[in-house]
Write a protein that holds these residues in place. Structure first.
Motif, PDB file in Angstrom:
ATOM      1  N   ARG A 289       0.839  -1.206   0.000  1.00 18.93           N
ATOM      2  CA  ARG A 289       0.000   0.000   0.000  1.00 18.93           C
ATOM      3  C   ARG A 289       0.869   1.250   0.000  1.00 18.93           C
ATOM      4  NH1 ARG A 289      -2.715   0.056   6.024  1.00 18.93           N
ATOM      5  NH2 ARG A 289      -0.781   0.182   7.239  1.00 18.93           N
ATOM      6  N   SER A 290       0.290   2.307  -0.565  1.00 17.08           N
ATOM      7  CA  SER A 290       1.070   3.546  -0.700  1.00 17.08           C
ATOM      8  C   SER A 290       0.159   4.764  -0.564  1.00 17.08           C
ATOM      9  CB  SER A 290       1.793   3.564  -2.059  1.00 17.08           C
ATOM     10  OG  SER A 290       0.837   3.552  -3.108  1.00 17.08           O
ATOM     11  N   ARG A 291       0.809   5.883  -0.323  1.00 11.19           N
ATOM     12  CA  ARG A 291       0.117   7.186  -0.224  1.00 11.19           C
ATOM     13  C   ARG A 291       0.991   8.215  -0.923  1.00 11.19           C
ATOM     14  NH1 ARG A 291      -3.437   9.477   3.900  1.00 11.19           N
ATOM     15  NH2 ARG A 291      -3.320  11.768   3.841  1.00 11.19           N
ATOM     16  N   ILE A 292       0.484   8.813  -1.945  1.00  8.73           N
ATOM     17  CA  ILE A 292       1.259   9.754  -2.748  1.00  8.73           C
ATOM     18  C   ILE A 292       0.687  11.162  -2.583  1.00  8.73           C
ATOM     19  CG2 ILE A 292       2.042  10.323  -5.072  1.00  8.73           C
ATOM     20  CD1 ILE A 292       1.635   7.393  -5.807  1.00  8.73           C
ATOM     21  N   LYS A 293       1.498  12.136  -2.226  1.00 12.62           N
ATOM     22  CA  LYS A 293       1.138  13.547  -2.139  1.00 12.62           C
ATOM     23  C   LYS A 293       1.934  14.305  -3.183  1.00 12.62           C
ATOM     24  CE  LYS A 293       0.353  13.308   2.855  1.00 12.62           C
ATOM     25  NZ  LYS A 293       0.721  13.888   4.174  1.00 12.62           N
ATOM     26  N   ALA A 294       1.197  15.018  -4.034  1.00 10.38           N
ATOM     27  CA  ALA A 294       1.867  15.732  -5.133  1.00 10.38           C
ATOM     28  C   ALA A 294       1.364  17.162  -5.213  1.00 10.38           C
ATOM     29  CB  ALA A 294       1.623  15.012  -6.465  1.00 10.38           C
ATOM     30  N   ALA A 295       2.284  18.109  -5.180  1.00 14.39           N
ATOM     31  CA  ALA A 295       1.972  19.530  -5.383  1.00 14.39           C
ATOM     32  C   ALA A 295       2.589  19.957  -6.708  1.00 14.39           C
ATOM     33  CB  ALA A 295       2.522  20.369  -4.243  1.00 14.39           C
ATOM     34  N   SER A 296       1.833  20.744  -7.472  1.00 11.74           N
ATOM     35  CA  SER A 296       2.312  21.135  -8.802  1.00 11.74           C
ATOM     36  C   SER A 296       2.054  22.613  -9.035  1.00 11.74           C
ATOM     37  CB  SER A 296       1.614  20.310  -9.893  1.00 11.74           C
ATOM     38  OG  SER A 296       0.221  20.553  -9.888  1.00 11.74           O
ATOM     39  N   VAL A 297       2.920  23.248  -9.784  1.00 11.63           N
ATOM     40  CA  VAL A 297       2.769  24.623 -10.211  1.00 11.63           C
ATOM     41  C   VAL A 297       3.374  24.720 -11.603  1.00 11.63           C
ATOM     42  CG1 VAL A 297       4.938  25.320  -9.133  1.00 11.63           C
ATOM     43  CG2 VAL A 297       3.211  27.053  -9.671  1.00 11.63           C
ATOM     44  N   GLY A 298       2.710  25.468 -12.469  1.00  7.19           N
ATOM     45  CA  GLY A 298       3.224  25.527 -13.827  1.00  7.19           C
ATOM     46  C   GLY A 298       2.534  26.586 -14.660  1.00  7.19           C
ATOM     47  N   VAL A 299       2.945  26.653 -15.898  1.00  3.93           N
ATOM     48  CA  VAL A 299       2.398  27.598 -16.869  1.00  3.93           C
ATOM     49  C   VAL A 299       2.026  26.814 -18.118  1.00  3.93           C
ATOM     50  CG1 VAL A 299       2.862  29.614 -18.288  1.00  3.93           C
ATOM     51  CG2 VAL A 299       3.780  29.509 -15.975  1.00  3.93           C
ATOM     52  N   VAL A 300       0.794  27.114 -18.626  1.00  2.00           N
ATOM     53  CA  VAL A 300       0.308  26.422 -19.811  1.00  2.00           C
ATOM     54  C   VAL A 300       0.234  27.425 -20.962  1.00  2.00           C
ATOM     55  CG1 VAL A 300      -1.587  25.119 -20.839  1.00  2.00           C
ATOM     56  CG2 VAL A 300      -0.997  24.789 -18.426  1.00  2.00           C
ATOM     57  N   PHE A 301       0.915  27.116 -22.035  1.00  2.00           N
ATOM     58  CA  PHE A 301       0.936  27.964 -23.224  1.00  2.00           C
ATOM     59  C   PHE A 301       0.210  27.236 -24.360  1.00  2.00           C
ATOM     60  CE2 PHE A 301       2.901  29.070 -27.298  1.00  2.00           C
ATOM     61  CZ  PHE A 301       2.764  30.450 -27.307  1.00  2.00           C
ATOM     62  N   ASN A 302      -0.659  27.996 -25.056  1.00  2.00           N
ATOM     63  CA  ASN A 302      -1.404  27.396 -26.160  1.00  2.00           C
ATOM     64  C   ASN A 302      -1.411  28.372 -27.334  1.00  2.00           C
ATOM     65  OD1 ASN A 302      -3.083  25.581 -27.598  1.00  2.00           O
ATOM     66  ND2 ASN A 302      -4.889  26.755 -26.966  1.00  2.00           N
ATOM     67  N   LEU A 303      -1.028  27.888 -28.495  1.00  2.00           N
ATOM     68  CA  LEU A 303      -1.017  28.714 -29.699  1.00  2.00           C
ATOM     69  C   LEU A 303      -1.827  28.023 -30.787  1.00  2.00           C
ATOM     70  CD1 LEU A 303       0.005  31.135 -31.346  1.00  2.00           C
ATOM     71  CD2 LEU A 303       2.000  29.728 -31.976  1.00  2.00           C
ATOM     72  N   PRO A 304      -2.973  28.598 -31.184  1.00  2.00           N
ATOM     73  CA  PRO A 304      -3.754  27.991 -32.266  1.00  2.00           C
ATOM     74  C   PRO A 304      -3.028  28.165 -33.597  1.00  2.00           C
ATOM     75  CG  PRO A 304      -4.741  30.065 -31.583  1.00  2.00           C
ATOM     76  CD  PRO A 304      -3.617  29.795 -30.629  1.00  2.00           C
ATOM     77  N   LEU A 305      -2.953  27.088 -34.337  1.00  2.00           N
ATOM     78  CA  LEU A 305      -2.272  27.122 -35.631  1.00  2.00           C
ATOM     79  C   LEU A 305      -3.246  27.119 -36.807  1.00  2.00           C
ATOM     80  CD1 LEU A 305       0.667  24.649 -34.876  1.00  2.00           C
ATOM     81  CD2 LEU A 305       0.673  27.163 -34.800  1.00  2.00           C
ATOM     82  N   PHE A 306      -4.243  26.282 -36.768  1.00  2.00           N
ATOM     83  CA  PHE A 306      -5.194  26.212 -37.884  1.00  2.00           C
ATOM     84  C   PHE A 306      -6.536  25.713 -37.349  1.00  2.00           C
ATOM     85  CE2 PHE A 306      -7.160  23.959 -41.521  1.00  2.00           C
ATOM     86  CZ  PHE A 306      -7.296  25.047 -42.378  1.00  2.00           C
ATOM     87  N   ALA A 307      -7.620  26.431 -37.702  1.00  2.00           N
ATOM     88  CA  ALA A 307      -8.963  26.066 -37.225  1.00  2.00           C
ATOM     89  C   ALA A 307      -9.943  25.940 -38.377  1.00  2.00           C
ATOM     90  CB  ALA A 307      -9.467  27.104 -36.230  1.00  2.00           C
ATOM     91  N   GLY A 308      -9.444  25.552 -39.535  1.00  2.00           N
ATOM     92  CA  GLY A 308     -10.334  25.358 -40.677  1.00  2.00           C
ATOM     93  C   GLY A 308     -10.944  26.646 -41.191  1.00  2.00           C
ATOM     94  N   TYR A 309     -10.222  27.749 -41.104  1.00  2.00           N
ATOM     95  CA  TYR A 309     -10.664  29.073 -41.552  1.00  2.00           C
ATOM     96  C   TYR A 309     -11.860  29.616 -40.736  1.00  2.00           C
ATOM     97  CZ  TYR A 309      -7.755  27.932 -45.562  1.00  2.00           C
ATOM     98  OH  TYR A 309      -6.711  27.554 -46.354  1.00  2.00           O
ATOM     99  N   ALA A 310     -12.151  28.978 -39.612  1.00  2.00           N
ATOM    100  CA  ALA A 310     -13.267  29.459 -38.780  1.00  2.00           C
ATOM    101  C   ALA A 310     -12.976  30.846 -38.215  1.00  2.00           C
ATOM    102  CB  ALA A 310     -13.539  28.470 -37.650  1.00  2.00           C
ATOM    103  N   THR A 311     -11.739  31.056 -37.782  1.00  2.00           N
ATOM    104  CA  THR A 311     -11.383  32.356 -37.197  1.00  2.00           C
ATOM    105  C   THR A 311     -11.454  33.465 -38.232  1.00  2.00           C
ATOM    106  OG1 THR A 311      -9.930  31.238 -35.615  1.00  2.00           O
ATOM    107  CG2 THR A 311      -9.615  33.599 -35.933  1.00  2.00           C
ATOM    108  N   GLU A 312     -10.939  33.216 -39.434  1.00  2.00           N
ATOM    109  CA  GLU A 312     -10.973  34.236 -40.491  1.00  2.00           C
ATOM    110  C   GLU A 312     -12.410  34.630 -40.841  1.00  2.00           C
ATOM    111  OE1 GLU A 312      -9.162  31.614 -40.412  1.00  2.00           O
ATOM    112  OE2 GLU A 312      -7.059  32.182 -40.756  1.00  2.00           O
TER     113      GLU A 312
END
Length: 462
Positions: A289-312
């Motif tokens: 048996r085990s017990r895992i404690k995890a703390a996380s901090v971070g930054v998420v970056f997202n760049l849209p490249l192509f959306a089927g011309y929906a944005t245009e």
């Protein structure tokens, strides 16, 4: 006779003032209450736009049971184990252009809600004043037609008396009788119209049997300030609710373009989490048996490249809608300017009509007196007197209606240029007979038949 006419024409001097009935309508009218509810709902919806700039925090928990079967060569091993986890995670937007555009749109929507409520308030002011003056006009009409009935009745008796003594023909009596019957019909119609107008006012203010306080005499209509049509139009262009709403709508459309253009831009979010996982029977890799404690901090970056011309295509759509909003703004400016000019000219015309009708009332009274005198000396016939009576009372009714039209026209002018406020009713309220003074037309000089000569003794009939 003077006492009789005063009693016929007198209207209730004590009742509810225009301001009192407006306050009642403000708390009862369903149309205005619906506008207030819509205002509150719009403010709440606009406040939701701020959520895109604030962090989101979520608490998650779960329990899972896993059954594992392992077959090494000819042996079969089977065991089960449980997994329990709980965690809290937060995300804070750092760079999201679309969310900022939505937030700015929320501010504009709040301003639009305030403008719409202001329009509903102006509409309520005009509707209450319209219903108030409609009742007063109907009351004046009933009072005047009753006074006319008394006057025609006296003229009928006068004609019959003259016929009996041989100084008039039967035609005079029949003409007076026909006019008397006509006035009776007018009285019935006027009383019905008064009841209908009272129902409208009662329904508006939520108070049955409301009694509007009439105008006091002498009636002094308010002066038009400023007396310049261009100044009224300029005020409308600056602060009319419809123009403000259209301008805010254009701003919202422009922000919608920015939100669509943000579809090409990257987004950046900060994340923070703390999760605890328990395995009382171990895991797939270890039976302990085990017990895992995890703390996380971070930054998420997202760049849209192509959306089927929906944005245009979305950008093209929003640009077209922005141009539409710009055209609506220009159309609204033109409509407001036209309505303001029409209301101004209508008020000026109405004021001139009141002055003309006041002169016509005095002239009609003099004409009636002259016709009565001429009839008694045989120069005029009975129909001339009846026509003069009709003209006098019609002039009085027209004058009363014209005065109410001017007072209402002043409010409509302020509504047309967007400066109408509930406080504007106080100027009209000060003109009411709240201190017991006579109501409109009750002190106007009414033609009273001249004293009749005594009847000569009638010859005995055989």
């Amino acid at each position: 006779m003077a006492v009789l006419f005063a009693a016929v024409l007198a209207l209730p001097a004590h009742g509810q003032s225009l301001v009192e009935l407006y306050e009642l309508a403000r708390g009862y009218d369903a149309v205005y209450q619906a506008a207030r509810a819509q205002h509150d709902a719009t403010l709440a919806r606009a406040a939701q736009a701020k959520a895109g700039l604030l962090p989101t925090v979520g608490l998650s928990a779960g329990v899972a049971h896993t059954r594992q079967e392992v077959t090494p060569e000819n042996a079969l091993t089977s065991r089960g184990f449980n997994t329990r986890n709980i965690g809290i995670n937060a995300t804070q937007p750092i760079y999201r252009p679309a969310n900022w555009a939505i937030h700015e749109q929320g501010k504009r929507q709040s301003d639009i809600a305030h403008v719409q409520l202001s329009q509903a308030e102006q509409d309520l002011v005009v509707r209450v004043a319209q219903a108030y003056f409609d009742v007063l006009a109907s009351q004046d009409s009933v009072a005047l037609v009753r006074a006319q009935k008394v006057a025609v009745g006296e003229q009928l008796a006068f004609a019959r008396r003259n016929f009996q003594v041989g100084t008039a023909t039967i035609t005079d009596s029949r003409e007076a009788q026909a006019r008397y019957d006509l006035v009776i019909a007018q009285e019935i119609a006027a009383e019905n119209d008064l009841q209908v107008k009272k129902i409208v006012l009662d329904q508006l203010v939520g108070r049955p049997g409301s009694v509007p306080t009439p105008l006091a005499v002498p009636v002094t209509l308010p002066t038009l300030v400023p007396n310049n049509i261009e100044e009224w139009v300029a005020q409308a262009d600056v602060g009319h609710p419809s123009i403000l709403q259209a301008q805010l709508g254009l701003d919202v459309a422009g922000l919608e373009v920015r939100k669509a253009e943000a579809g090409h831009l990257p987004t950046l979010d900060a994340t923070l989490g703390y999760n605890v996982t328990r395995n009382p029977q171990g895991t797939t890799t270890t039976p302990e048996r085990s017990r895992i404690k995890a703390a996380s901090v971070g930054v998420v970056f997202n760049l849209p490249l192509f959306a089927g011309y929906a944005t245009e295509n979305r950008i093209k759509e929003t640009l077209a809608l922005e141009e539409q909003s710009r055209a609506v703004l220009e159309s609204t400016r033109r409509s407001v300017s036209q309505a303001t000019r029409a209301a101004f000219l209508g008020l000026v015309s109405g004021t001139g009509q009141v002055k003309a009708l006041e002169a016509a009332e005095a002239s009609s009274q003099v004409a009636l007196d002259a016709n009565r005198m001429s009839y008694q000396v045989g120069v005029r016939i009975n129909i001339d007197v009846l026509n003069a009576q009709t003209q006098l009372f019609q002039t009085k009714r027209d004058l009363a209606v014209a005065r109410y039209t001017v007072l209402l026209g002043d409010l409509r002018l302020r509504q047309a240029n967007g400066t109408l406020r509930p406080e504007d009713l106080r100027a009209i309220n000060a003109m009411l007979a709240t201190n017991g003074r006579s109501a409109v037309d009750s002190t106007a000089r009414i033609a009273v038949p001249m004293p009749l000569p005594p009847l000569p003794p009638l010859a005995p009939t055989r």
